[in-house]
Design an enzyme around this catalytic site. Sequence first.
Site, PDB file in Angstrom:
ATOM      1  N   HIS A  56      28.310  36.945  -0.586  1.00 50.00           N
ATOM      2  CA  HIS A  56      27.603  37.846   0.309  1.00 50.00           C
ATOM      3  C   HIS A  56      26.184  37.306   0.396  1.00 50.00           C
ATOM      4  O   HIS A  56      25.676  36.715  -0.562  1.00 50.00           O
ATOM      5  CB  HIS A  56      27.523  39.259  -0.269  1.00 50.00           C
ATOM      6  CG  HIS A  56      28.822  39.909  -0.566  1.00 50.00           C
ATOM      7  ND1 HIS A  56      29.537  39.672  -1.729  1.00 50.00           N
ATOM      8  CD2 HIS A  56      29.549  40.793   0.148  1.00 50.00           C
ATOM      9  CE1 HIS A  56      30.641  40.398  -1.711  1.00 50.00           C
ATOM     10  NE2 HIS A  56      30.675  41.081  -0.595  1.00 50.00           N
ATOM     11  N   ASP A  59      24.221  38.178  -2.624  1.00 52.09           N
ATOM     12  CA  ASP A  59      24.611  37.586  -3.916  1.00 52.09           C
ATOM     13  C   ASP A  59      23.696  36.398  -4.202  1.00 52.09           C
ATOM     14  O   ASP A  59      23.451  36.043  -5.350  1.00 52.09           O
ATOM     15  CB  ASP A  59      26.053  37.055  -3.869  1.00 52.09           C
ATOM     16  CG  ASP A  59      27.079  38.151  -3.632  1.00 52.09           C
ATOM     17  OD1 ASP A  59      26.804  39.311  -4.000  1.00 52.09           O
ATOM     18  OD2 ASP A  59      28.140  37.843  -3.061  1.00 52.09           O
ATOM     19  N   MET A  90      33.778  30.333   2.479  1.00 52.66           N
ATOM     20  CA  MET A  90      33.702  31.657   3.094  1.00 52.66           C
ATOM     21  C   MET A  90      32.374  32.316   2.749  1.00 52.66           C
ATOM     22  O   MET A  90      31.866  32.182   1.636  1.00 52.66           O
ATOM     23  CB  MET A  90      34.870  32.521   2.601  1.00 52.66           C
ATOM     24  CG  MET A  90      34.936  33.932   3.154  1.00 52.66           C
ATOM     25  SD  MET A  90      33.996  35.127   2.176  1.00 52.66           S
ATOM     26  CE  MET A  90      35.247  35.685   1.038  1.00 52.66           C
ATOM     27  N   GLU A 183      38.774  42.456   6.481  1.00 52.84           N
ATOM     28  CA  GLU A 183      39.400  42.872   5.225  1.00 52.84           C
ATOM     29  C   GLU A 183      39.531  44.385   5.163  1.00 52.84           C
ATOM     30  O   GLU A 183      38.536  45.093   5.320  1.00 52.84           O
ATOM     31  CB  GLU A 183      38.587  42.381   4.033  1.00 52.84           C
ATOM     32  CG  GLU A 183      39.159  42.821   2.697  1.00 52.84           C
ATOM     33  CD  GLU A 183      38.400  42.275   1.520  1.00 52.84           C
ATOM     34  OE1 GLU A 183      37.713  41.243   1.665  1.00 52.84           O
ATOM     35  OE2 GLU A 183      38.465  42.886   0.438  1.00 52.84           O
ATOM     36  N   LYS A 185      40.711  48.092   3.384  1.00 56.56           N
ATOM     37  CA  LYS A 185      40.833  48.832   2.118  1.00 56.56           C
ATOM     38  C   LYS A 185      40.987  50.308   2.481  1.00 56.56           C
ATOM     39  O   LYS A 185      40.301  50.788   3.385  1.00 56.56           O
ATOM     40  CB  LYS A 185      39.602  48.612   1.235  1.00 56.56           C
ATOM     41  CG  LYS A 185      39.722  49.233  -0.155  1.00 56.56           C
ATOM     42  CD  LYS A 185      38.499  48.909  -1.014  1.00 56.56           C
ATOM     43  CE  LYS A 185      38.591  49.533  -2.393  1.00 56.56           C
ATOM     44  NZ  LYS A 185      37.378  49.251  -3.197  1.00 56.56           N
ATOM     45  N   GLU A 219      43.660  41.778   0.984  1.00 53.14           N
ATOM     46  CA  GLU A 219      43.399  41.757  -0.470  1.00 53.14           C
ATOM     47  C   GLU A 219      44.530  42.472  -1.185  1.00 53.14           C
ATOM     48  O   GLU A 219      44.903  43.597  -0.818  1.00 53.14           O
ATOM     49  CB  GLU A 219      42.076  42.409  -0.826  1.00 53.14           C
ATOM     50  CG  GLU A 219      41.877  42.447  -2.352  1.00 53.14           C
ATOM     51  CD  GLU A 219      40.491  42.802  -2.801  1.00 53.14           C
ATOM     52  OE1 GLU A 219      39.512  42.345  -2.176  1.00 53.14           O
ATOM     53  OE2 GLU A 219      40.367  43.566  -3.773  1.00 53.14           O
ATOM     54  N   HIS A 222      43.989  46.008  -2.500  1.00 53.68           N
ATOM     55  CA  HIS A 222      43.770  47.017  -1.459  1.00 53.68           C
ATOM     56  C   HIS A 222      45.080  47.479  -0.828  1.00 53.68           C
ATOM     57  O   HIS A 222      45.276  48.679  -0.610  1.00 53.68           O
ATOM     58  CB  HIS A 222      42.823  46.471  -0.392  1.00 53.68           C
ATOM     59  CG  HIS A 222      41.470  46.135  -0.935  1.00 53.68           C
ATOM     60  ND1 HIS A 222      40.474  45.572  -0.169  1.00 53.68           N
ATOM     61  CD2 HIS A 222      40.942  46.267  -2.191  1.00 53.68           C
ATOM     62  CE1 HIS A 222      39.400  45.399  -0.918  1.00 53.68           C
ATOM     63  NE2 HIS A 222      39.661  45.796  -2.143  1.00 53.68           N
ATOM     64  N   ASP A 247      42.469  37.434  -0.381  1.00 56.12           N
ATOM     65  CA  ASP A 247      41.798  37.842  -1.627  1.00 56.12           C
ATOM     66  C   ASP A 247      42.867  38.178  -2.657  1.00 56.12           C
ATOM     67  O   ASP A 247      43.616  39.138  -2.487  1.00 56.12           O
ATOM     68  CB  ASP A 247      40.926  39.092  -1.393  1.00 56.12           C
ATOM     69  CG  ASP A 247      39.551  38.757  -0.875  1.00 56.12           C
ATOM     70  OD1 ASP A 247      38.722  39.690  -0.720  1.00 56.12           O
ATOM     71  OD2 ASP A 247      39.290  37.573  -0.615  1.00 56.12           O
ATOM     72  N   ASP A 257      40.347  50.739  -7.240  1.00 60.39           N
ATOM     73  CA  ASP A 257      40.381  49.293  -6.971  1.00 60.39           C
ATOM     74  C   ASP A 257      40.039  48.537  -8.245  1.00 60.39           C
ATOM     75  O   ASP A 257      38.883  48.375  -8.607  1.00 60.39           O
ATOM     76  CB  ASP A 257      39.329  48.998  -5.886  1.00 60.39           C
ATOM     77  CG  ASP A 257      39.395  47.561  -5.404  1.00 60.39           C
ATOM     78  OD1 ASP A 257      38.486  47.162  -4.681  1.00 60.39           O
ATOM     79  OD2 ASP A 257      40.363  46.844  -5.743  1.00 60.39           O
ATOM     80  N   ASP A 259      40.816  45.309  -9.209  1.00 58.50           N
ATOM     81  CA  ASP A 259      40.400  43.900  -9.084  1.00 58.50           C
ATOM     82  C   ASP A 259      40.652  43.113 -10.373  1.00 58.50           C
ATOM     83  O   ASP A 259      39.799  42.345 -10.819  1.00 58.50           O
ATOM     84  CB  ASP A 259      38.917  43.799  -8.701  1.00 58.50           C
ATOM     85  CG  ASP A 259      38.636  44.316  -7.290  1.00 58.50           C
ATOM     86  OD1 ASP A 259      37.472  44.683  -7.019  1.00 58.50           O
ATOM     87  OD2 ASP A 259      39.564  44.365  -6.476  1.00 58.50           O
ATOM     88  N   ASP A 289      39.297  37.541  -5.626  1.00 59.07           N
ATOM     89  CA  ASP A 289      38.273  38.587  -5.534  1.00 59.07           C
ATOM     90  C   ASP A 289      38.549  39.548  -6.680  1.00 59.07           C
ATOM     91  O   ASP A 289      39.139  40.619  -6.484  1.00 59.07           O
ATOM     92  CB  ASP A 289      38.351  39.299  -4.182  1.00 59.07           C
ATOM     93  CG  ASP A 289      37.180  40.251  -4.029  1.00 59.07           C
ATOM     94  OD1 ASP A 289      37.089  40.930  -3.004  1.00 59.07           O
ATOM     95  OD2 ASP A 289      36.346  40.330  -4.955  1.00 59.07           O
TER      96      ASP A 289
END
Length: 389
Positions: A56, A59, A90, A183, A185, A219, A222, A247, A257, A259, A289
């Site tokens: 991102h 980030d 990406m 994406e 969710k 993902e 998700h 993802d 979630d 992950d 992810d």
Amino acid sequence: MSDSYQPKPDHKFTFGLWTVGNPGGDAFGQPVRRKLSPVEIVHVVAEAGAYGVNLHDNDLVPIDANAAECDRIVAEFKRALSDTGIVVPMATTNLFSDPAFKDGAFTANDPKVRAYALQKTMRAIDLGVELGAKIYVFWGGREGVESDAAKNPLDAGKRFREAINFLCEYVRDNRYDLKFALEAKPNEPRGDIYLPTTGAMLGFIATLDHPDMVGVNPEMAHEQMAGLDFMHAVAQAWDAGKLFHIDLNDQNFCRYDQDFRFGSHNLKQSFFLVKFLEDVGYAGSRHFDAHAYRTEDAEGVKDFARGCMRSYLILKDKTARFNADAEIQALLKEINADDPTVAAFAGKYSRDKANALKAHPFDRIALGNRGMRYEKLDQLVFDLLMGIR
Ligand code: DIG
Ligand code: MN
Ligand code: MN
């Protein structure tokens, strides 16, 4: 651990800066690990055998960094990429952390927030392209509601469509070599998130001005949160030519979630997902992810990263064994055998075909009595995954 499951760059494993860099804080507790710098994260994933990192905007560059700080940070990051050979396939925008986006970004009721989200995304696209990204992900984490009194879903859909159309034009105007991946969710952090599944995203893409530029980034956790079979969502995206990114992670059923590390919970679902990607020749990134358990220290985070890639490679090997297993393949051949007595009715419609089919005699009782031998087949898969065959 030296064996044939060592990740190499051509496996195209990637991690988000926000995954390996996750310091372990959550809604109920403080961070448990020192926050790594983007440069440190690049070296961690390079040492683990990954291909790339994704990010991102924030980030890498803090939302309140000035131009000079931004230039320094990007220069240092590029140096780490060059030193390690790690690439950035990406990029994406953080449109969910800052309080400005508390009511969404592109779908927010406040027009200034919607305009600011476009500005932030254009700048983040510029950064992603500068770093070499070819895929740009949109995860609308705040594009939703807690109360449907607050927002008309038709207005929300119209605003989201206008934003994506505007940003497609921005990419075309700047002649960027970039595709968008949406994406989905179903919820969290909003009570309900719009366009909650990959299937919903595929329907939405058809309404855009430039649908060819836009695909999906399904993902695993998700779709599982929505109670769906992840591989089926991926297969529908692939069939539509829209699997632009993926993802990977894992999730226990009926949970938030999570992950989790890839392969850590749903062994058979993970196997059939890897089998699908490998069987169709998916050539994109295998992006994890996911993040390490909060119980882990810095070494444990490396175990997490290595584990994601190792699990994928083990399931890739199981895919080859499945495809080479004589008993499994013989059973599949029997199960999927053509039947010459009805072959004439397959394929495109014709009036003669329809009339012949309407007149054709079927033994309905016999059709219902046929045993499909799926128990045998699924046990063979279990034996394969357990290393018995
Ligand atoms: C969460 O699954 C989202 C965010 O982490 C990010 O925007 C996107 C990119 O993979 N996934
Ligand atoms: Mn997730
Ligand atoms: Mn994701």
